[in-house]
Design a protein around this motif. Structure first.
Motif, PDB file in Angstrom:
ATOM      1  N   LYS A   8       0.799  -1.225   0.000  1.00 56.75           N
ATOM      2  CA  LYS A   8       0.000   0.000   0.000  1.00 56.75           C
ATOM      3  C   LYS A   8       0.831   1.274   0.000  1.00 56.75           C
ATOM      4  N   CYS A   9       2.135   1.160   0.226  1.00 56.43           N
ATOM      5  CA  CYS A   9       2.971   2.358   0.320  1.00 56.43           C
ATOM      6  C   CYS A   9       3.148   3.010  -1.053  1.00 56.43           C
ATOM      7  N   PRO A  10       2.703   4.262  -1.228  1.00 51.72           N
ATOM      8  CA  PRO A  10       2.843   4.911  -2.538  1.00 51.72           C
ATOM      9  C   PRO A  10       4.288   5.274  -2.882  1.00 51.72           C
ATOM     10  N   TYR A  11       5.190   5.157  -1.893  1.00 50.45           N
ATOM     11  CA  TYR A  11       6.587   5.498  -2.129  1.00 50.45           C
ATOM     12  C   TYR A  11       7.479   4.270  -2.288  1.00 50.45           C
ATOM     13  N   GLY A  12       6.876   3.074  -2.252  1.00 49.99           N
ATOM     14  CA  GLY A  12       7.619   1.845  -2.470  1.00 49.99           C
ATOM     15  C   GLY A  12       8.618   1.513  -1.374  1.00 49.99           C
ATOM     16  N   LEU A  13       8.326   1.908  -0.142  1.00 55.23           N
ATOM     17  CA  LEU A  13       9.253   1.687   0.959  1.00 55.23           C
ATOM     18  C   LEU A  13       9.185   0.258   1.478  1.00 55.23           C
ATOM     19  N   ASN A  14      10.314  -0.234   1.988  1.00 59.76           N
ATOM     20  CA  ASN A  14      10.353  -1.509   2.697  1.00 59.76           C
ATOM     21  C   ASN A  14       9.974  -1.215   4.141  1.00 59.76           C
ATOM     22  N   THR A  15       8.684  -1.115   4.396  1.00 61.03           N
ATOM     23  CA  THR A  15       8.190  -0.639   5.691  1.00 61.03           C
ATOM     24  C   THR A  15       8.586  -1.526   6.866  1.00 61.03           C
ATOM     25  N   PRO A  16       8.504  -2.862   6.763  1.00 61.02           N
ATOM     26  CA  PRO A  16       8.934  -3.685   7.900  1.00 61.02           C
ATOM     27  C   PRO A  16      10.387  -3.433   8.306  1.00 61.02           C
ATOM     28  N   LYS A  17      11.262  -3.222   7.325  1.00 60.12           N
ATOM     29  CA  LYS A  17      12.655  -2.920   7.654  1.00 60.12           C
ATOM     30  C   LYS A  17      12.772  -1.545   8.317  1.00 60.12           C
ATOM     31  N   LEU A  18      12.012  -0.570   7.810  1.00 57.24           N
ATOM     32  CA  LEU A  18      12.009   0.756   8.427  1.00 57.24           C
ATOM     33  C   LEU A  18      11.557   0.673   9.878  1.00 57.24           C
ATOM     34  N   LEU A  19      10.514  -0.112  10.131  1.00 57.80           N
ATOM     35  CA  LEU A  19      10.019  -0.273  11.499  1.00 57.80           C
ATOM     36  C   LEU A  19      11.087  -0.889  12.395  1.00 57.80           C
ATOM     37  N   ALA A  20      11.732  -1.937  11.903  1.00 54.34           N
ATOM     38  CA  ALA A  20      12.767  -2.618  12.695  1.00 54.34           C
ATOM     39  C   ALA A  20      13.936  -1.683  12.986  1.00 54.34           C
ATOM     40  N   ASP A  21      14.365  -0.923  11.988  1.00 52.64           N
ATOM     41  CA  ASP A  21      15.487   0.002  12.175  1.00 52.64           C
ATOM     42  C   ASP A  21      15.134   1.102  13.167  1.00 52.64           C
ATOM     43  N   ASN A  22      13.915   1.618  13.052  1.00 52.17           N
ATOM     44  CA  ASN A  22      13.494   2.681  13.964  1.00 52.17           C
ATOM     45  C   ASN A  22      13.334   2.168  15.395  1.00 52.17           C
ATOM     46  N   TYR A  23      12.886   0.925  15.524  1.00 49.21           N
ATOM     47  CA  TYR A  23      12.730   0.344  16.869  1.00 49.21           C
ATOM     48  C   TYR A  23      14.094   0.145  17.516  1.00 49.21           C
ATOM     49  N   LYS A  24      15.061  -0.275  16.736  1.00 49.17           N
ATOM     50  CA  LYS A  24      16.425  -0.443  17.255  1.00 49.17           C
ATOM     51  C   LYS A  24      16.969   0.896  17.752  1.00 49.17           C
ATOM     52  N   ASP A  25      16.821   1.935  16.940  1.00 49.05           N
ATOM     53  CA  ASP A  25      17.272   3.271  17.348  1.00 49.05           C
ATOM     54  C   ASP A  25      16.545   3.729  18.613  1.00 49.05           C
ATOM     55  N   TYR A  26      15.255   3.460  18.660  1.00 52.57           N
ATOM     56  CA  TYR A  26      14.435   3.894  19.798  1.00 52.57           C
ATOM     57  C   TYR A  26      14.918   3.241  21.088  1.00 52.57           C
ATOM     58  N   LEU A  27      15.178   1.947  21.054  1.00 55.11           N
ATOM     59  CA  LEU A  27      15.639   1.237  22.248  1.00 55.11           C
ATOM     60  C   LEU A  27      17.008   1.764  22.699  1.00 55.11           C
ATOM     61  N   GLU A  28      17.846   2.129  21.757  1.00 50.13           N
ATOM     62  CA  GLU A  28      19.154   2.671  22.112  1.00 50.13           C
ATOM     63  C   GLU A  28      19.005   4.026  22.799  1.00 50.13           C
ATOM     64  N   VAL A  29      18.065   4.847  22.340  1.00 47.22           N
ATOM     65  CA  VAL A  29      17.827   6.136  22.989  1.00 47.22           C
ATOM     66  C   VAL A  29      17.277   5.921  24.409  1.00 47.22           C
TER      67      VAL A  29
END
Length: 340
Positions: free
Chosen positions: A313-334
């Motif tokens: 459904k992403c109109p920008y063709g993003l790999n959303t699950p990977k984006l979520l995982a990367d952002n969650y990793k950053d979030y836990l580090e903060v």
């Protein structure tokens, strides 16, 4: 005051369009006060949609008494002619008006055309013939669809994301609309909150004489900021240009624009916030994002089903699950106290 004419529509307004999506998040009384203050401050173009819950109702309640002095654009996400007429009649009722200045197809995955079997464009033409709409418009988030829309010659306005993070293809859309005498309405001018300097955002868009920005406004403080640009529009300075270049470097590449078309998520993940949390932590006060509520929101990423529904459904063709995982990793580090 910076003015713009929307192509062949001859609608001429100042470059402060009111994006009424956010007013669905406030009470009726708050919305009415905000919308009337916008009108009193000189805003004359208001954009909403049938899909924005009670936004149309609030707009109608606030401004029906000055209807002949404003322009209203709204949208339908109808897939059939029958649904089109139902949406249009409901919008007219809620907006307390007998016509809509620009009626837009709301982010379709294709370019509706006469004879395509949907009956949608034919319904638009009939609604215009009846005087229920004045101009035919369309919104989109997909570059290939937007390019087809412009080339079709069927639409008087295109609403598309446009800000100083624009790509060369985005800029080409604006240029092509001008060549075709087609109005260009810029949504996401603040990139869903990632752009935090409204003066820089305004100065960039003000360089394009055929572009009307619509600012998503929810709070009086935000509104007053944009109203202040009526008499003193921000101009492109070396300082603003340097800020834009820094933002472009930081936000280049694949990032979530927060459009929300991936929602709802079957796992209950608030994708349009979670998938850009790293950027939000860098660019806005972090206390709210790191609260218990914020932590609970981010923890839902652990339950990602990897169904890839968001990817489709992403109109920008993003790999959303990977984006979520990367952002969650950053979030836990903060949360652990590590610098980003």
């Amino acid at each position: 005051m910076s003015m713009v004419t929307l192509g062949s529509t001859q609608i001429t307004v100042n470059k402060n369009g009111f994006g009424a999506l956010p007013v669905q998040r406030v009470t009726l009384d708050e919305a009415v006060c905000l919308l009337r203050r916008a009108y009193d401050g000189g805003i004359r173009f208001f954009d909403t949609a049938r899909a924005y819950t009670d936004s149309e109702k609030k707009l109608g309640q606030a401004l029906h008494h000055v209807r002949d002095q404003i322009y209203i654009a709204t949208k339908t996400a109808a897939q059939t002619a029958e649904a089109f007429w139902k949406d249009l009649d409901q919008s007219l009722t809620l907006l307390q008006t007998d016509h809509i200045d620009i009626y837009q197809f709301h982010n379709p995955s294709f370019c509706p055309k006469p004879g395509d079997g949907t009956g949608l464009y034919e319904a638009m033409l009939e609604a215009k013939r009846q005087g229920k709409i004045r101009h035919i418009g369309i919104t989109n988030h997909r570059l290939n669809v937007a390019e087809e829309i412009i080339e079709s010659g069927l639409y008087e306005t295109l609403q598309f994301p446009f800000c100083y993070l624009a790509t060369d293809r985005d800029l080409a859309l604006v240029k092509k609309c001008k060549e075709k005498n087609m109005g260009f309405i810029a949504m996401k001018a603040l990139s869903g909150g990632l752009i935090t300097n409204s003066a820089a955002a305004y100065a960039f868009l003000d360089q394009y004489d055929n572009v009307l920005p619509i600012w998503g406004i929810q709070r009086e403080k935000e509104l007053e900021e944009f109203l202040s640009y009526m008499d003193q529009p921000p101009v492109m300075t070396e300082e603003i240009q340097a800020l834009i270049e820094r933002d472009r470097q930081q936000l280049s590449g694949n990032f979530c624009r927060g459009c929300g078309y991936c929602m709802p998520c079957p796992a209950g993940i608030e994708i349009n916030t979670c998938a850009r949390m790293s950027l939000l932590l860098r660019r806005s006060p972090s206390a709210q994002h790191l609260s218990e509520k914020g932590q609970a929101m981010m923890k839902k990423i652990e339950g990602c089903l990897h169904c890839n529904a968001c990817v489709k459904k992403c109109p920008y063709g993003l790999n959303t699950p990977k984006l979520l995982a990367d952002n969650y990793k950053d979030y836990l580090e903060v949360l652990a106290g590590k610098p980003m």
